[in-house]
Motif scaffolding. Sequence first.
Motif, PDB file in Angstrom:
ATOM      1  N   LEU A 202       1.005  -1.259   0.028  1.00 58.43           N
ATOM      2  CA  LEU A 202       0.104   0.008   0.006  1.00 58.43           C
ATOM      3  C   LEU A 202       0.795   1.346  -0.098  1.00 58.43           C
ATOM      4  CD1 LEU A 202      -2.742   1.216   0.024  1.00 58.43           C
ATOM      5  CD2 LEU A 202      -2.887   1.078   2.750  1.00 58.43           C
ATOM      6  N   GLY A 203       1.919   1.268   0.650  1.00 58.12           N
ATOM      7  CA  GLY A 203       2.911   2.449   1.138  1.00 58.12           C
ATOM      8  C   GLY A 203       3.308   2.828  -0.616  1.00 58.12           C
ATOM      9  N   ASP A 204       3.946   1.860  -1.383  1.00 60.84           N
ATOM     10  CA  ASP A 204       4.388   2.107  -2.508  1.00 60.84           C
ATOM     11  C   ASP A 204       3.323   2.634  -3.472  1.00 60.84           C
ATOM     12  OD1 ASP A 204       6.877   1.599  -1.924  1.00 60.84           O
ATOM     13  OD2 ASP A 204       6.821  -0.451  -2.550  1.00 60.84           O
ATOM     14  N   LEU A 205       2.065   2.078  -3.570  1.00 59.51           N
ATOM     15  CA  LEU A 205       1.183   2.427  -4.417  1.00 59.51           C
ATOM     16  C   LEU A 205       0.488   3.713  -4.204  1.00 59.51           C
ATOM     17  CD1 LEU A 205      -0.880   1.489  -6.758  1.00 59.51           C
ATOM     18  CD2 LEU A 205      -2.195   0.276  -4.833  1.00 59.51           C
ATOM     19  N   THR A 206       0.399   3.935  -2.883  1.00 56.93           N
ATOM     20  CA  THR A 206      -0.271   5.478  -2.589  1.00 56.93           C
ATOM     21  C   THR A 206       0.939   6.544  -2.767  1.00 56.93           C
ATOM     22  OG1 THR A 206       0.465   5.093  -0.321  1.00 56.93           O
ATOM     23  CG2 THR A 206      -1.855   4.610  -0.767  1.00 56.93           C
ATOM     24  N   ARG A 207       2.184   6.237  -2.944  1.00 60.99           N
ATOM     25  CA  ARG A 207       3.053   7.250  -3.095  1.00 60.99           C
ATOM     26  C   ARG A 207       3.024   7.405  -4.657  1.00 60.99           C
ATOM     27  NH1 ARG A 207       6.141   5.139   1.101  1.00 60.99           N
ATOM     28  NH2 ARG A 207       7.074   3.396  -0.045  1.00 60.99           N
ATOM     29  N   ASP A 208       2.789   6.397  -5.278  1.00 56.01           N
ATOM     30  CA  ASP A 208       2.786   6.536  -7.056  1.00 56.01           C
ATOM     31  C   ASP A 208       1.376   7.548  -7.230  1.00 56.01           C
ATOM     32  OD1 ASP A 208       4.815   5.206  -7.509  1.00 56.01           O
ATOM     33  OD2 ASP A 208       3.998   3.343  -7.701  1.00 56.01           O
ATOM     34  N   VAL A 209       0.120   7.018  -6.522  1.00 57.06           N
ATOM     35  CA  VAL A 209      -0.848   7.785  -6.905  1.00 57.06           C
ATOM     36  C   VAL A 209      -0.816   9.263  -6.171  1.00 57.06           C
ATOM     37  CG1 VAL A 209      -3.169   7.865  -6.106  1.00 57.06           C
ATOM     38  CG2 VAL A 209      -2.364   5.754  -6.335  1.00 57.06           C
ATOM     39  N   GLU A 210      -0.093   9.630  -5.249  1.00 55.78           N
ATOM     40  CA  GLU A 210       0.090  10.752  -4.599  1.00 55.78           C
ATOM     41  C   GLU A 210       0.834  11.666  -5.589  1.00 55.78           C
ATOM     42  OE1 GLU A 210       0.906  13.445  -0.596  1.00 55.78           O
ATOM     43  OE2 GLU A 210       1.206  11.081  -0.817  1.00 55.78           O
ATOM     44  N   ALA A 211       2.012  11.163  -6.293  1.00 53.58           N
ATOM     45  CA  ALA A 211       2.747  11.773  -7.255  1.00 53.58           C
ATOM     46  C   ALA A 211       2.117  12.021  -8.784  1.00 53.58           C
ATOM     47  CB  ALA A 211       4.176  11.010  -7.401  1.00 53.58           C
ATOM     48  N   ALA A 285     -17.644  -0.498  -3.076  1.00 57.11           N
ATOM     49  CA  ALA A 285     -16.504  -0.753  -3.430  1.00 57.11           C
ATOM     50  C   ALA A 285     -15.738   0.730  -3.554  1.00 57.11           C
ATOM     51  CB  ALA A 285     -16.520  -1.360  -4.800  1.00 57.11           C
ATOM     52  N   LEU A 286     -16.486   1.775  -4.123  1.00 57.50           N
ATOM     53  CA  LEU A 286     -15.738   3.033  -4.367  1.00 57.50           C
ATOM     54  C   LEU A 286     -15.358   3.403  -2.916  1.00 57.50           C
ATOM     55  CD1 LEU A 286     -17.282   3.426  -7.198  1.00 57.50           C
ATOM     56  CD2 LEU A 286     -17.530   5.815  -6.574  1.00 57.50           C
ATOM     57  N   PHE A 287     -16.149   3.452  -1.703  1.00 52.51           N
ATOM     58  CA  PHE A 287     -15.809   3.918  -0.403  1.00 52.51           C
ATOM     59  C   PHE A 287     -14.691   3.164  -0.010  1.00 52.51           C
ATOM     60  CE2 PHE A 287     -19.849   5.923  -0.235  1.00 52.51           C
ATOM     61  CZ  PHE A 287     -19.648   7.049   0.317  1.00 52.51           C
ATOM     62  N   ALA A 288     -14.460   1.697   0.008  1.00 47.68           N
ATOM     63  CA  ALA A 288     -13.488   0.909   0.340  1.00 47.68           C
ATOM     64  C   ALA A 288     -12.218   0.942  -0.551  1.00 47.68           C
ATOM     65  CB  ALA A 288     -13.767  -0.698   0.049  1.00 47.68           C
ATOM     66  N   SER A 289     -12.151   1.288  -1.804  1.00 49.05           N
ATOM     67  CA  SER A 289     -11.098   1.430  -2.443  1.00 49.05           C
ATOM     68  C   SER A 289     -10.479   2.886  -2.457  1.00 49.05           C
ATOM     69  CB  SER A 289     -11.337   1.302  -4.060  1.00 49.05           C
ATOM     70  OG  SER A 289     -12.156  -0.014  -4.223  1.00 49.05           O
ATOM     71  N   LEU A 290     -11.255   3.847  -2.534  1.00 49.11           N
ATOM     72  CA  LEU A 290     -10.714   5.305  -2.384  1.00 49.11           C
ATOM     73  C   LEU A 290     -10.217   5.409  -1.102  1.00 49.11           C
ATOM     74  CD1 LEU A 290     -13.499   6.965  -4.646  1.00 49.11           C
ATOM     75  CD2 LEU A 290     -11.364   6.229  -5.330  1.00 49.11           C
ATOM     76  N   ALA A 291     -10.712   5.023   0.041  1.00 46.26           N
ATOM     77  CA  ALA A 291     -10.201   5.236   1.216  1.00 46.26           C
ATOM     78  C   ALA A 291      -8.626   4.647   1.459  1.00 46.26           C
ATOM     79  CB  ALA A 291     -11.115   4.417   2.485  1.00 46.26           C
ATOM     80  N   CYS A 292      -8.491   3.633   0.808  1.00 42.82           N
ATOM     81  CA  CYS A 292      -7.186   3.028   0.858  1.00 42.82           C
ATOM     82  C   CYS A 292      -5.998   3.832  -0.018  1.00 42.82           C
ATOM     83  CB  CYS A 292      -7.146   1.590   0.516  1.00 42.82           C
ATOM     84  SG  CYS A 292      -7.952   0.667   1.326  1.00 42.82           S
ATOM     85  N   LEU A 293      -6.634   4.076  -1.296  1.00 36.28           N
ATOM     86  CA  LEU A 293      -5.755   4.745  -2.297  1.00 36.28           C
ATOM     87  C   LEU A 293      -5.416   6.061  -2.366  1.00 36.28           C
ATOM     88  CD1 LEU A 293      -7.407   2.793  -5.492  1.00 36.28           C
ATOM     89  CD2 LEU A 293      -5.349   2.422  -4.493  1.00 36.28           C
ATOM     90  N   THR A 294      -6.233   6.925  -1.331  1.00 41.37           N
ATOM     91  CA  THR A 294      -6.065   8.233  -1.086  1.00 41.37           C
ATOM     92  C   THR A 294      -5.340   8.413   0.306  1.00 41.37           C
ATOM     93  OG1 THR A 294      -8.252   8.434  -0.046  1.00 41.37           O
ATOM     94  CG2 THR A 294      -7.953   8.894  -2.494  1.00 41.37           C
ATOM     95  N   LEU A 295      -4.684   7.238   0.977  1.00 41.51           N
ATOM     96  CA  LEU A 295      -4.140   7.589   2.255  1.00 41.51           C
ATOM     97  C   LEU A 295      -2.828   8.180   1.849  1.00 41.51           C
ATOM     98  CD1 LEU A 295      -4.349   4.190   3.728  1.00 41.51           C
ATOM     99  CD2 LEU A 295      -5.434   6.314   4.549  1.00 41.51           C
ATOM    100  N   THR A 296      -2.043   8.849   2.833  1.00 45.28           N
ATOM    101  CA  THR A 296      -1.026   9.753   2.670  1.00 45.28           C
ATOM    102  C   THR A 296      -0.165   9.443   4.035  1.00 45.28           C
ATOM    103  OG1 THR A 296      -1.498  11.516   4.130  1.00 45.28           O
ATOM    104  CG2 THR A 296      -1.990  11.627   1.596  1.00 45.28           C
ATOM    105  N   GLU A 297       1.290   9.458   3.788  1.00 46.20           N
ATOM    106  CA  GLU A 297       2.136   8.972   4.903  1.00 46.20           C
ATOM    107  C   GLU A 297       2.244  10.108   6.121  1.00 46.20           C
ATOM    108  OE1 GLU A 297       5.551   6.366   3.068  1.00 46.20           O
ATOM    109  OE2 GLU A 297       5.671   8.405   2.144  1.00 46.20           O
TER     110      GLU A 297
END
Length: 297
Positions: A202-211, A285-297
Amino acid sequence: MTHTVCIPSSLVREAEDKREATRKVGYVARAATIFNADRVVVFPDRTGERRWGEGFVVTVLRYAATPPHLRQEAWDVRDELEYAGVLPPLRVASQTGSAPDGSESLTQGIVTEVGPEGRVRVTCGLQHPISLHAPDGMEPSEGERVTVRISSREPVRARLVDEPQPGYVVERTDLTEVLGRRDAGVRIATSRHGQPLTVPWLGDLTRDVEADGMTVAFGAPGRGLPDILGIDVDDVGAAAGTAAGAGGKDSPGPGGVEPVADPGFDLWLNTIPRQGSEVVRTEEALFASLACLTLTE
């Protein structure tokens, strides 16, 4: 950086009546707003559509995104909006947001008349429409939504500003076109047959998404993305398994599938790997997925 959510035109295929269908679209609008999606794309799934299809979904999504004080001006009486009263309020912060010192606020308006010398008449929630001068390079047309910065209400002092509209915009187009855009970012297909999302990954994926931003696609009730796209679930599972083993058990790898029917996803992702229900609804699924993918460090 752009966040795009893609949902099929068959979103409300299992709704028993128009009220339920409207409420379901409203939950999608809420999820898109809560997680700051810039775009909601409705892609065609004609085979899966039933009583209410693309036109209904697009209209209700656009109505929900319209600030309440503009709805009467912007929308005529339409059959698709018969049960618009059940839509949950989006309360997009910047629609009524104030500057840090409380001196100004942003709101949305709609142009009701275009006059000479760059002046336009705008309805924006004040007691009466106001006449404003359009900034250089901005040529609003009648019926267009605009952003208004209000510095005083008594007396009224306001100006048009060339700033992005708050909330999401709605488009209708196919997945291939959306995934091929330069600002698509990380292109994710959600499916229970995809690679399970893990904490180390999740950490690597959300960093890619944030960038880079992301484009995330979802299926319909009883009709997941593999069904909609004509992709065998075994191909999705095999690709996910290969990706998981490519660089360690938590490394995503490319995650794509080979069939021509795949419109160009970077990975197939299962964001609810331990689901306790046989069926996860699209809005869930939208709530579950976007909650994970928009996390920040």
